[in-house]
Design an enzyme around this catalytic site. Structure first.
Site, PDB file in Angstrom:
ATOM      1  N   SER A 106       0.808  -1.220   0.000  1.00 20.01           N
ATOM      2  CA  SER A 106       0.000   0.000   0.000  1.00 20.01           C
ATOM      3  C   SER A 106       0.846   1.278   0.000  1.00 20.01           C
ATOM      4  CB  SER A 106      -0.909   0.016   1.229  1.00 20.01           C
ATOM      5  OG  SER A 106      -1.635   1.226   1.283  1.00 20.01           O
ATOM      6  N   LYS A 122     -13.822  -5.759   0.940  1.00 18.82           N
ATOM      7  CA  LYS A 122     -14.712  -4.642   0.609  1.00 18.82           C
ATOM      8  C   LYS A 122     -16.201  -4.993   0.658  1.00 18.82           C
ATOM      9  CE  LYS A 122     -11.637  -1.836  -2.269  1.00 18.82           C
ATOM     10  NZ  LYS A 122     -11.517  -1.114  -3.551  1.00 18.82           N
ATOM     11  N   ASN A 176     -15.063   0.897   0.901  1.00 16.44           N
ATOM     12  CA  ASN A 176     -13.610   1.010   1.026  1.00 16.44           C
ATOM     13  C   ASN A 176     -13.194   1.974   2.136  1.00 16.44           C
ATOM     14  OD1 ASN A 176     -13.994   3.576  -0.136  1.00 16.44           O
ATOM     15  ND2 ASN A 176     -12.090   3.445  -1.303  1.00 16.44           N
ATOM     16  N   ASP A 200     -13.927   5.110  -4.077  1.00 19.46           N
ATOM     17  CA  ASP A 200     -13.239   4.786  -5.332  1.00 19.46           C
ATOM     18  C   ASP A 200     -13.848   5.535  -6.508  1.00 19.46           C
ATOM     19  OD1 ASP A 200     -11.355   3.044  -4.253  1.00 19.46           O
ATOM     20  OD2 ASP A 200     -12.669   1.302  -4.451  1.00 19.46           O
ATOM     21  N   GLY A 210     -13.888  -3.188 -18.603  1.00 14.74           N
ATOM     22  CA  GLY A 210     -13.854  -3.950 -17.373  1.00 14.74           C
ATOM     23  C   GLY A 210     -15.194  -3.904 -16.664  1.00 14.74           C
ATOM     24  N   GLY A 258     -14.846  -4.774  -9.656  1.00 14.13           N
ATOM     25  CA  GLY A 258     -15.178  -3.871  -8.562  1.00 14.13           C
ATOM     26  C   GLY A 258     -14.923  -2.406  -8.869  1.00 14.13           C
ATOM     27  N   ALA A 259     -13.782  -2.098  -9.492  1.00 13.89           N
ATOM     28  CA  ALA A 259     -13.474  -0.697  -9.808  1.00 13.89           C
ATOM     29  C   ALA A 259     -14.461  -0.149 -10.828  1.00 13.89           C
ATOM     30  CB  ALA A 259     -12.050  -0.576 -10.329  1.00 13.89           C
ATOM     31  N   ALA A 286      -7.020   3.425 -14.715  1.00 16.87           N
ATOM     32  CA  ALA A 286      -6.983   3.252 -13.265  1.00 16.87           C
ATOM     33  C   ALA A 286      -5.694   2.598 -12.789  1.00 16.87           C
ATOM     34  CB  ALA A 286      -8.190   2.433 -12.804  1.00 16.87           C
ATOM     35  N   TYR A 300      -1.940   2.440 -11.939  1.00 15.36           N
ATOM     36  CA  TYR A 300      -0.988   3.506 -11.598  1.00 15.36           C
ATOM     37  C   TYR A 300       0.452   3.000 -11.472  1.00 15.36           C
ATOM     38  CZ  TYR A 300      -1.850   1.846  -6.808  1.00 15.36           C
ATOM     39  OH  TYR A 300      -1.995   1.071  -5.677  1.00 15.36           O
TER      40      TYR A 300
END
Length: 280
Positions: free
Chosen positions: A20, A71, A92, A105, A128, A131-132, A222, A224
């Site tokens: 993280s 989540k 989240n 998010d 996609g 979840g995102a 999304a 990174y």
């Protein structure tokens, strides 16, 4: 940063959490505002999630960020769920003041794109259906996009998500199709929520031909890591406007910060900490 008996604790929970980038981002913000807070990370086994929430509440921990794989399951241990988080079906961020769950998010992505272009009345294609994508899709609908098309390798999964977003009443009709049938000719915004292009496969892109991109397109990835993905490199070549995944990470974190503290997040400080952590 001095840790005292009065120091307030917020943390990330997930399994695993070593990767993280949130601790340096949030701790930089607390330090800049001279707040007696510290942000850390706890690796919580899924079997221990309920005990972790009860224990954190008993220990007067102020807030959690929640990442994979907790989540969805965390919702059963909360007293209240924010309306959009309930629609998304995932949380989240937890605020222990009222044991309430949020999902930041989607708003993180909206604000990242909003730095480059307005979202209202735009035609959006999202790659996609995980979840995102789910989090972002509901926020896109909430913020008044003109149209939304969800593309996925598993078309049934895209159709299920499209149906859920349509049923929310936030937008009239959402299309779904196979990602291999992507058509960007009428699109204003392309969003990639798939892991395609993530390190170490940095040259991969989620679309069959980058020639379909155009100058009137805004492209948000999304992913990174790397900061400039293969998709964004191709977008820049095509004259499209790139939006970097680090911005979503930044803004979702800033939103969580404000939920926990009630104070405006020092976004510039948090962004500087993120870019240094990522070596950008």
């Amino acid at each position: 940063m001095e840790i005292k008996g009065s120091t307030n604790v917020v943390a990330l929970i997930g399994h695993p959490v070593e990767h993280s980038f949130s601790p340096p981002m949030h701790n930089a913000a607390f330090e800049a505002l001279k707040m007696d807070y510290v942000y850390t990370a706890f690796d919580v086994n899924p079997n221990d999630l309920g005990n972790a929430i009860k224990g954190a509440d008993a220990l007067n921990i102020k807030g959690f960020n929640v990442t994979i794989p907790h989540k969805i399951e965390v919702m059963q241990y909360l007293d209240e769920i924010d309306e959009i988080a309930a629609l998304i079906g995932a949380v989240n961020t937890v605020d222990f003041k009222n044991l309430k769950g949020y999902n930041t998010d989607g708003i993180g992505a909206i604000k990242a794109i909003g730095d480059v272009t307005r979202i209202k009345d735009k035609n959006v294609v999202i790659a996609g259906a995980g979840g995102a994508s789910r989090a972002i899709s509901f926020y896109l609908a909430k913020y008044g996009v003109n149209s939304l098309k969800i593309l996925n390798r598993n078309v049934e999964k895209a159709q299920n998500l499209a149906g859920d977003v349509s049923d929310s009443g936030l937008i009239d009709g959402v299309e779904a199709d196979s990602i291999k049938n992507m058509d960007l000719s009428d699109a204003n915004i392309l969003i990639n929520t798939t892991p395609v292009g993530m390190h170490p496969n940095v040259n991969d892109t989620p679309i069959a031909s980058t020639e379909m991109m155009h100058e009137d397109l805004t492209v948000f990835d999304a992913v990174y890591n790397p900061n400039e993905t293969g998709l964004l490199k191709e977008a820049i070549k095509a004259g499209a406007k790139p939006v970097y995944g680090i911005k979503m990470l930044l803004y979702q974190g800033a939103e969580s910060f404000e939920i926990w503290t009630g104070k405006k997040a020092p976004v510039d400080v948090m962004e500087d900490a993120l870019t240094r952590t990522l070596g950008l």
